[in-house]
Design a protein around this motif. Sequence first.
Motif, PDB file in Angstrom:
ATOM      1  N   ASN A  47      -1.651   5.027 -13.803  1.00 25.95           N
ATOM      2  CA  ASN A  47      -1.026   5.451 -15.325  1.00 25.95           C
ATOM      3  C   ASN A  47       0.372   5.133 -15.482  1.00 25.95           C
ATOM      4  O   ASN A  47       0.936   5.750 -16.125  1.00 25.95           O
ATOM      5  N   ASP A  48       0.580   4.051 -14.705  1.00 25.93           N
ATOM      6  CA  ASP A  48       2.010   3.698 -14.512  1.00 25.93           C
ATOM      7  C   ASP A  48       2.420   3.192 -16.297  1.00 25.93           C
ATOM      8  O   ASP A  48       3.443   3.797 -16.668  1.00 25.93           O
ATOM      9  N   TYR A  49       1.445   2.827 -17.033  1.00 25.39           N
ATOM     10  CA  TYR A  49       1.910   2.637 -18.135  1.00 25.39           C
ATOM     11  C   TYR A  49       1.994   3.835 -19.320  1.00 25.39           C
ATOM     12  O   TYR A  49       2.822   4.029 -19.990  1.00 25.39           O
TER      13      TYR A  49
ATOM     14  N   LYS B  63      -4.560   1.637 -29.055  1.00 28.68           N
ATOM     15  CA  LYS B  63      -5.041   0.946 -27.778  1.00 28.68           C
ATOM     16  C   LYS B  63      -4.156   0.731 -26.978  1.00 28.68           C
ATOM     17  O   LYS B  63      -3.181  -0.219 -27.220  1.00 28.68           O
ATOM     18  N   TRP B  64      -4.112   1.134 -25.848  1.00 31.35           N
ATOM     19  CA  TRP B  64      -2.998   1.158 -25.084  1.00 31.35           C
ATOM     20  C   TRP B  64      -2.681  -0.393 -24.296  1.00 31.35           C
ATOM     21  O   TRP B  64      -1.516  -0.634 -23.840  1.00 31.35           O
ATOM     22  N   LEU B  65      -3.688  -0.960 -24.041  1.00 28.43           N
ATOM     23  CA  LEU B  65      -3.953  -2.172 -23.639  1.00 28.43           C
ATOM     24  C   LEU B  65      -4.389  -3.178 -24.404  1.00 28.43           C
ATOM     25  O   LEU B  65      -5.485  -2.994 -24.965  1.00 28.43           O
TER      26      LEU B  65
ATOM     27  N   ASN C 218     -18.785  13.761 -28.487  1.00 28.55           N
ATOM     28  CA  ASN C 218     -18.525  13.117 -29.739  1.00 28.55           C
ATOM     29  C   ASN C 218     -18.239  11.699 -29.542  1.00 28.55           C
ATOM     30  O   ASN C 218     -17.528  11.291 -28.630  1.00 28.55           O
ATOM     31  N   PRO C 219     -19.041  10.559 -29.958  1.00 27.90           N
ATOM     32  CA  PRO C 219     -18.902   9.336 -30.008  1.00 27.90           C
ATOM     33  C   PRO C 219     -17.205   8.641 -30.359  1.00 27.90           C
ATOM     34  O   PRO C 219     -16.879   7.647 -29.787  1.00 27.90           O
ATOM     35  N   ASN C 220     -16.638   9.447 -31.014  1.00 30.66           N
ATOM     36  CA  ASN C 220     -15.246   9.066 -31.178  1.00 30.66           C
ATOM     37  C   ASN C 220     -14.189   9.539 -30.272  1.00 30.66           C
ATOM     38  O   ASN C 220     -12.991   9.325 -30.401  1.00 30.66           O
ATOM     39  N   SER C 221     -14.736  10.305 -29.172  1.00 32.26           N
ATOM     40  CA  SER C 221     -14.004  10.762 -28.065  1.00 32.26           C
ATOM     41  C   SER C 221     -13.305   9.423 -27.064  1.00 32.26           C
ATOM     42  O   SER C 221     -14.243   8.473 -27.090  1.00 32.26           O
ATOM     43  N   PHE C 222     -12.337   9.882 -26.524  1.00 30.38           N
ATOM     44  CA  PHE C 222     -11.524   8.524 -25.923  1.00 30.38           C
ATOM     45  C   PHE C 222     -10.974   8.924 -24.732  1.00 30.38           C
ATOM     46  O   PHE C 222     -10.448  10.181 -24.400  1.00 30.38           O
ATOM     47  N   THR C 223     -10.526   8.132 -24.046  1.00 31.41           N
ATOM     48  CA  THR C 223      -9.521   7.980 -22.564  1.00 31.41           C
ATOM     49  C   THR C 223      -8.532   6.986 -22.581  1.00 31.41           C
ATOM     50  O   THR C 223      -8.761   6.222 -23.550  1.00 31.41           O
ATOM     51  N   THR C 224      -7.827   6.979 -21.592  1.00 37.41           N
ATOM     52  CA  THR C 224      -6.919   5.902 -21.389  1.00 37.41           C
ATOM     53  C   THR C 224      -7.478   5.099 -20.398  1.00 37.41           C
ATOM     54  O   THR C 224      -7.968   5.498 -19.329  1.00 37.41           O
ATOM     55  N   PRO C 225      -7.178   3.813 -20.502  1.00 37.27           N
ATOM     56  CA  PRO C 225      -7.942   2.644 -19.621  1.00 37.27           C
ATOM     57  C   PRO C 225      -7.404   2.689 -18.316  1.00 37.27           C
ATOM     58  O   PRO C 225      -6.085   2.990 -17.899  1.00 37.27           O
TER      59      PRO C 225
END
Length: 443
Positions: A401-403, A221-223, A388-395
Amino acid sequence: MPTTTPRRLAAALAAAALGLTAACTAGGGGDQSGSGPDAGEKQTIEVWHGWSAAHEVKAFESAVAGFNKTHPNITVKLVKDQTDERISNAIRGGNPPDVVSSFTTDSVGQWCQSAAWQDLNPYISKSKLDLNQFPKVVQEYTQYKGRRCAMPLLADTYGLYYNKALMKGEQPPRTFTELTALAKKLTKRDPDGTIRVAGFLPSVQYYEHQAQHLASQWGAKWLTPAGKANFAGDPAFRAYLQWNKSLIDWYGYANVKKFLRSLGQEFESSNPFEKGKVAMAVDGEWRTKFMQEEAPSVDYGTAPAPVPDDQQARYGGGFVIGTVIGIPRGAKHAQAAWEFVRYLTTDTTSLVTFANALGNVPTTITSLGSPQLTLPPQFQTFLQVFRNPNSFTTPPTPNGNDYVVKFQQFVQDQWEPGKVGNLDQALKDLDGKVDEALKLAGG
């Protein structure tokens, strides 16, 4: 995306820098869905996109051709090779085109927050457009805090590529423990440690093995829910880093650097996976098209990327990112622009035509199952990962995307070379730097 992915990475880096000035474009964020001529009137709309290679431009034109037939009153003027920076400058200058497209979702947060890209919710409501035709991950990366300022237009999805000849009958690994063991088993080295064939190279400096793509496989969880950096707070980052460093240390950092220096460009026929110098690699769906054209004799397979041993229920998902399209603030033909955006992002024939030409994943559930998709068999993995419901991206955030960039730099410049003495403190310091940048950007 074959020739657009390098530009996607460049755009992502630019997004972080542009984020600091995003607040300057604020204003004019009200409902603009009724502005300009009625969509049924005769008019010309100007569309800016980033594709520039001849086959890319032709592919976009082919996708647009269907719109021309269904909306003969609307002439579409396409302007190629446009960057996020040019788009932002045109909006700030008060002379934007009617439709804009970007290769990176990293700018969505700043464009939505600043109202540089219009809120599409009023358009969606009037059109009674069903957003459930898009997978959940797509719905996530096209909005920021409830403001949906973008629509999806093709996607990049990541999975594991493996060379069947080098695997010698081994099955693709499902966990990182299996990946590590297999990477060691398949690696071939000279007596001095020089790597001749790498089973799997964990370094963030290896093409698509960026921290953004691999750390996310741990469910990182990036944030935080409050929008703050979460590197010190989420044990997933520590688990990823420890795995990364343990495999690099097994190879020897000097040997890894030497191997990296010997590699060709990612998007050329000298790519080490295509040359049999790497047994397994995480890469995007576009690689299937490259393999078809540049390495047709290589027998390879694809599978979802591995997950941690204690998260096997998440296996099958993967990192997803995509091209986005929207209507900038101040567009002179907003209603016609919406008709164009809606058609291009929901019409199955248009999406499939575009996906076939570029080797990318179409972004509606219907198009994912279209029998008209003419892509290699190995491409099926990416269609499955995408839905797939488990796929994801960065918020998204107000400064792009500085973080992600800061974490990537930390891993590359400090962690992998062994310069970090106290990991907990280093991650806390990194959190502080990210939070300060977010504060400056209005986050």
